[in-house]
Design an enzyme around this catalytic site. Structure first.
Site, PDB file in Angstrom:
ATOM      1  N   GLY A  33       0.843  -1.356   0.110  1.00 30.28           N
ATOM      2  CA  GLY A  33      -0.133   0.093   0.091  1.00 30.28           C
ATOM      3  C   GLY A  33       0.506   1.324   0.301  1.00 30.28           C
ATOM      4  O   GLY A  33       2.097   1.692  -0.259  1.00 30.28           O
ATOM      5  N   LEU A  35       0.227   3.132  -2.588  1.00 34.51           N
ATOM      6  CA  LEU A  35       0.392   3.927  -3.715  1.00 34.51           C
ATOM      7  C   LEU A  35       1.447   4.758  -4.263  1.00 34.51           C
ATOM      8  O   LEU A  35       0.928   5.968  -4.309  1.00 34.51           O
ATOM      9  CB  LEU A  35      -0.592   2.558  -4.527  1.00 34.51           C
ATOM     10  CG  LEU A  35      -0.947   1.436  -3.330  1.00 34.51           C
ATOM     11  CD1 LEU A  35      -1.830   0.867  -4.902  1.00 34.51           C
ATOM     12  CD2 LEU A  35       0.255   0.464  -3.149  1.00 34.51           C
ATOM     13  N   HIS A  39       4.131   1.582  -8.240  1.00 32.89           N
ATOM     14  CA  HIS A  39       3.339  -0.200  -7.925  1.00 32.89           C
ATOM     15  C   HIS A  39       1.794   0.372  -9.628  1.00 32.89           C
ATOM     16  O   HIS A  39       1.859  -1.161  -9.666  1.00 32.89           O
ATOM     17  CB  HIS A  39       2.293   0.691  -6.487  1.00 32.89           C
ATOM     18  CG  HIS A  39       3.291   0.957  -5.755  1.00 32.89           C
ATOM     19  ND1 HIS A  39       3.155   1.738  -5.050  1.00 32.89           N
ATOM     20  CD2 HIS A  39       3.207  -0.352  -3.877  1.00 32.89           C
ATOM     21  CE1 HIS A  39       3.733   0.708  -3.987  1.00 32.89           C
ATOM     22  NE2 HIS A  39       3.619   0.186  -3.753  1.00 32.89           N
ATOM     23  N   SER A 190       7.238   3.918  -1.361  1.00 34.67           N
ATOM     24  CA  SER A 190       6.498   4.567  -0.222  1.00 34.67           C
ATOM     25  C   SER A 190       7.132   4.954   1.221  1.00 34.67           C
ATOM     26  O   SER A 190       6.490   6.665   1.607  1.00 34.67           O
ATOM     27  CB  SER A 190       5.278   3.609   0.907  1.00 34.67           C
ATOM     28  OG  SER A 190       5.261   2.439  -0.430  1.00 34.67           O
ATOM     29  N   ARG A 191       8.296   4.336   1.071  1.00 30.64           N
ATOM     30  CA  ARG A 191       9.537   5.032   2.578  1.00 30.64           C
ATOM     31  C   ARG A 191       9.789   7.077   2.321  1.00 30.64           C
ATOM     32  O   ARG A 191      10.117   7.535   3.350  1.00 30.64           O
ATOM     33  CB  ARG A 191       9.733   4.480   2.559  1.00 30.64           C
ATOM     34  CG  ARG A 191       9.923   2.750   3.465  1.00 30.64           C
ATOM     35  CD  ARG A 191      11.152   1.979   3.876  1.00 30.64           C
ATOM     36  NE  ARG A 191      10.769   1.364   5.160  1.00 30.64           N
ATOM     37  CZ  ARG A 191      10.336  -0.007   5.070  1.00 30.64           C
ATOM     38  NH1 ARG A 191      11.126  -0.630   3.513  1.00 30.64           N
ATOM     39  NH2 ARG A 191      10.119  -1.078   5.460  1.00 30.64           N
TER      40      ARG A 191
END
Ligand code: AMP
Length: 282
Positions: A33, A35, A39, A190-191
């Site tokens: 997730g 996203l 992704h 995402s990080r």
């Protein structure tokens, strides 16, 4: 209209119906997730390869070590669902931790790819890849896809999953997808949301370093030790705490001989509190 499933029984029932309706191939994209376009690129590729596209969002506790970012990992399900719907996903699987690990995490049977899981990121994150292969094996058995799409951003993960699929004879095809980057070269992750403004400004140095090594290898430099140690120093000057810079054989991540010509340069480094990874093929 994208459907949702929140446990194994629901997932199996919906996949069975979709498969029967469309009489076609099922593609699967597992994610955690939060996203981004990387992704979504995987989902679009999945769409091209199949009639039914299943995406999972599950922040998998098995793959986080003690003191890592499991509890603060970004979670934004409704935003993610809208994005997935916009790129044509058919089914979003959103399992809860208890539904996937009914006997608890410690008692969960595990799937391990030895060797490949212990080097590079596996050396600094013990247990991480066993957590990954265990959840991916479970998800493959639940979704039973014909094809699954993974990003080359996580190059070691992709190699490990290919090995698991071959070793355990999972009846599916793995597709690797090139890394989607921001305009300044930073690999989407995402990080990246953890980065401060200052860190975000510095972060593209990681990819600049990789391109620089790739260029030097292409122009004939074969002293890999030297390239690795120079790159580490360059990263330190740019404010990173390097975990590793490694030039490896692309096929199996083994240390290459000086005549090897399918290489990958992999890097993991911390910038403040954030651990970033990237890689480039040579
Ligand atoms: P994650 O949600 O980080 O576990 O990633 C889910 C999938 O998306 C994995 O197959 C990743 O390799 C892939 N992925 C993550 N970032 C990127 C990116 N920047 N480009 C392409 N694929 C990515």
């Amino acid at each position: 209209m994208m459907q949702r499933a929140s446990d194994a029984a629901e997932l199996r029932a919906i996949v069975r119906n979709l498969r029967a309706d469309r009489a076609g191939r099922v593609a699967f994209v597992p994610t955690m997730g939060a996203l981004h376009d990387g992704h979504l690129a995987l989902v679009k590729t999945a769409r091209e390869h199949a009639d039914v596209v299943v995406v999972s969002i599950f922040v998998n506790p098995l793959q986080f070590g003690a003191g890592e970012d499991f509890s603060r990992y970004p979670r934004q399900i409704e935003r993610d669902a809208a994005l997935l719907e916009s790129v044509g996903a058919d089914l979003l699987f959103l399992p809860g931790v208890d539904s996937l690990f009914p006997h608890g995490q410690a008692a969960q049977s595990r799937v391990e790819v030895p060797g490949l899981s212990d080097i590079l990121c596996g050396a600094s994150r013990p247990g991480h890849f066993v957590g990954v292969t265990t959840i991916v094996a479970k998800l493959f058995n639940l979704v039973q896809p014909d094809v699954a799409v993974f990003g080359e951003k996580d190059f070691q993960q992709l190699a490990i999953i290919r090995r698991m699929v071959a070793d355990l004879n999972f009846p599916l095809e793995i597709i690797g997808h090139p890394t989607t980057r921001e305009a300044d070269g930073l690999a989407m992750s995402s990080r990246n949301a953890y980065l401060s403004d200052d860190e975000r400004q510095r972060a593209p140095a990681l990819y600049v370093m990789l391109q620089n090594i790739a260029e030097r290898i292409r122009s004939g430099q074969r002293d890999f030790e030297l390239l690795q140690s120079e790159a580490s120093l360059a990263l330190q000057s740019a404010g990173f705490v390097p975990d590793y810079v490694a030039i490896r054989r692309a096929e199996d991540l083994a240390e290459p001989s000086s005549v090897e010509n399918a290489l990958v340069v992999l890097v993991a480094a911390r910038l403040g509190q954030t651990r970033l990874i990237d890689n480039i093929r040579v």
